[in-house]
Design a protein around this motif. Sequence first.
Motif, PDB file in Angstrom:
ATOM      1  N   CYS A 179       0.970  -1.064   0.095  1.00 28.14           N
ATOM      2  CA  CYS A 179       0.021   0.082  -0.073  1.00 28.14           C
ATOM      3  C   CYS A 179       0.979   1.181  -0.164  1.00 28.14           C
ATOM      4  O   CYS A 179       1.579   1.583   1.124  1.00 28.14           O
ATOM      5  N   ASP A 180       1.123   2.017  -1.140  1.00 29.31           N
ATOM      6  CA  ASP A 180       1.896   2.992  -1.091  1.00 29.31           C
ATOM      7  C   ASP A 180       1.285   4.291  -1.872  1.00 29.31           C
ATOM      8  O   ASP A 180       1.285   4.387  -3.135  1.00 29.31           O
ATOM      9  N   GLY A 181       0.356   4.796  -0.970  1.00 27.71           N
ATOM     10  CA  GLY A 181      -0.321   5.828  -1.711  1.00 27.71           C
ATOM     11  C   GLY A 181       0.266   7.314  -1.080  1.00 27.71           C
ATOM     12  O   GLY A 181       1.427   7.352  -0.558  1.00 27.71           O
ATOM     13  N   ALA A 182      -0.588   8.294  -0.992  1.00 20.77           N
ATOM     14  CA  ALA A 182      -0.172   9.680  -0.505  1.00 20.77           C
ATOM     15  C   ALA A 182       0.023   9.684   1.101  1.00 20.77           C
ATOM     16  O   ALA A 182       0.615  10.397   1.734  1.00 20.77           O
ATOM     17  N   ASP A 183      -1.183   8.904   1.488  1.00 20.97           N
ATOM     18  CA  ASP A 183      -1.140   8.851   3.095  1.00 20.97           C
ATOM     19  C   ASP A 183      -0.543   7.773   3.840  1.00 20.97           C
ATOM     20  O   ASP A 183      -0.155   7.813   5.020  1.00 20.97           O
ATOM     21  N   ILE A 184      -0.395   6.767   3.165  1.00 22.56           N
ATOM     22  CA  ILE A 184      -0.165   5.561   3.627  1.00 22.56           C
ATOM     23  C   ILE A 184       0.871   4.616   3.001  1.00 22.56           C
ATOM     24  O   ILE A 184       0.811   4.516   1.715  1.00 22.56           O
ATOM     25  N   GLN A 185       2.008   4.389   3.524  1.00 24.32           N
ATOM     26  CA  GLN A 185       3.053   3.533   2.922  1.00 24.32           C
ATOM     27  C   GLN A 185       3.561   2.360   3.599  1.00 24.32           C
ATOM     28  O   GLN A 185       3.971   2.489   4.686  1.00 24.32           O
ATOM     29  N   ALA A 186       2.939   1.088   3.334  1.00 24.59           N
ATOM     30  CA  ALA A 186       3.135   0.038   4.220  1.00 24.59           C
ATOM     31  C   ALA A 186       3.167  -1.220   3.395  1.00 24.59           C
ATOM     32  O   ALA A 186       2.531  -1.257   2.249  1.00 24.59           O
ATOM     33  N   VAL A 187       3.377  -2.210   3.974  1.00 25.54           N
ATOM     34  CA  VAL A 187       3.269  -3.676   3.343  1.00 25.54           C
ATOM     35  C   VAL A 187       2.200  -4.421   4.190  1.00 25.54           C
ATOM     36  O   VAL A 187       2.513  -4.375   5.506  1.00 25.54           O
ATOM     37  N   ILE A 188       1.239  -5.090   3.601  1.00 26.95           N
ATOM     38  CA  ILE A 188       0.271  -5.789   4.384  1.00 26.95           C
ATOM     39  C   ILE A 188       0.381  -7.183   4.247  1.00 26.95           C
ATOM     40  O   ILE A 188       0.430  -7.667   3.127  1.00 26.95           O
ATOM     41  N   GLY A 189       0.115  -8.059   5.289  1.00 29.39           N
ATOM     42  CA  GLY A 189      -0.012  -9.478   5.434  1.00 29.39           C
ATOM     43  C   GLY A 189      -1.442  -9.950   5.722  1.00 29.39           C
ATOM     44  O   GLY A 189      -1.623  -9.761   6.943  1.00 29.39           O
ATOM     45  N   LEU A 190      -2.115 -10.478   4.838  1.00 35.44           N
ATOM     46  CA  LEU A 190      -3.509 -11.191   5.210  1.00 35.44           C
ATOM     47  C   LEU A 190      -3.420 -12.591   5.432  1.00 35.44           C
ATOM     48  O   LEU A 190      -2.734 -13.486   4.772  1.00 35.44           O
TER      49      LEU A 190
END
Length: 408
Positions: A179-190
């Motif tokens: 998730c690399d948008g203007a507000d959130i920059q992260a990697v997600i594990g579901l």
Amino acid sequence: MWRRLWLLIPFLLSAPIAAEDWPEFRGPTGQGHYQGKLPISWNEKEHIAWSVNIPGEGWSSPIVVAGRIYLTTAVPKPDKKGFSLRLLCLDTEHCKEIWNIEVFQEPASAPKIHNKNSHASPTPILKDGRIYAHFGHQGTACIDLDGKILWSNQEYQYKPVHGNGGSPCLSQDTLIFCCDGADIQAVIGLDINTGKTRWKTDRKVETNKPFSFGTPLAITHEGVHQVICQGSEVVMSLDPYTGKELWRVRYRGFSQIPRPLYHQGLVYICTGYESPKLMAIKPGGNGDVTPTHVAWTVPRSVPATPSPVIVGDALYMVSDFSVMSCLDAKTGEQRWQGRLSGGHSASLLHADGKIYSLNEKGTCFVVEAGPAFKELSKNTLPGRTLATPTPYLGKLYLRTDEKLYCIQ
């Protein structure tokens, strides 16, 4: 006999992906290799097994498993306000639609996208009878082979810049995406069984252009399972089970798109827009390993969009502006360069000693994977082409802005 068949059913449903199957972006290894032979010559009238109109818009690549094609698309709503985000299932032999379901709805208020993007650009992934369809900031869902939605997760509705793009990857029972948008920059594990968040790892990098469209790559290096995740200004290696950061390498670049490669103990990345570079990294150590683990860097004719491919000891890449290069994968030394034509966005595909490079105007170049630049053929279909072609059972499935073609 019937009792024996019933005992076999659980095994069949969880059987591993067959060698011919193409279950995710860039295939079983995620690195663009097909083990069989593919056509090297075609046009609109020759060597086309079939073609079918695909509703809506989408630049996701088709995946093909057990004789079925799965691909996503975004169909404008009747009132033209927003999109129906859909997953389609087609038969490979007769292009017959088996099912077509709505996964999510994109509202009319959604941010605008880049003119080279779509609302359905991430490629789905299939494993053990389940399809994972990812629509970036609009959500992620798990669908069974009959088209039934088993779970969905819309927790991470970040603010995209230019729309969604990166595809997910799988590591054991964890679905991983960026998730690399203007507000959130992260990697997600579901958790693949429930869709619940298993972990979330923030990038923690200073940049004034944080948006990117990376597709992670799961690898095992010296017995250590890692997932390589790129974003603006940084590539991180994470533990796929916990999301813990293992190491990182910094660089200058944003809007990162090409998928990483892993070959003979090195990770290869392209650094994105501004001044694209190709970096070879030793995937070990702890923390920031930029000063110690970068094996080499190449600053010329590097793609910002198409993913490269490695064949033997040679790395092949095509720049967005149609310059194809062959490098020594161990040293980065250039072996040759050649000129194609048309802008390039689709990733490279290797099959039977040949490199397939599709430009944005419907022309696919077939180039010999060898010691000198040798163009074998140039094949054109009508329409715009940004999705990466998909091989299966000796055929090539190529998506344009309107149709899906089966080339034989």
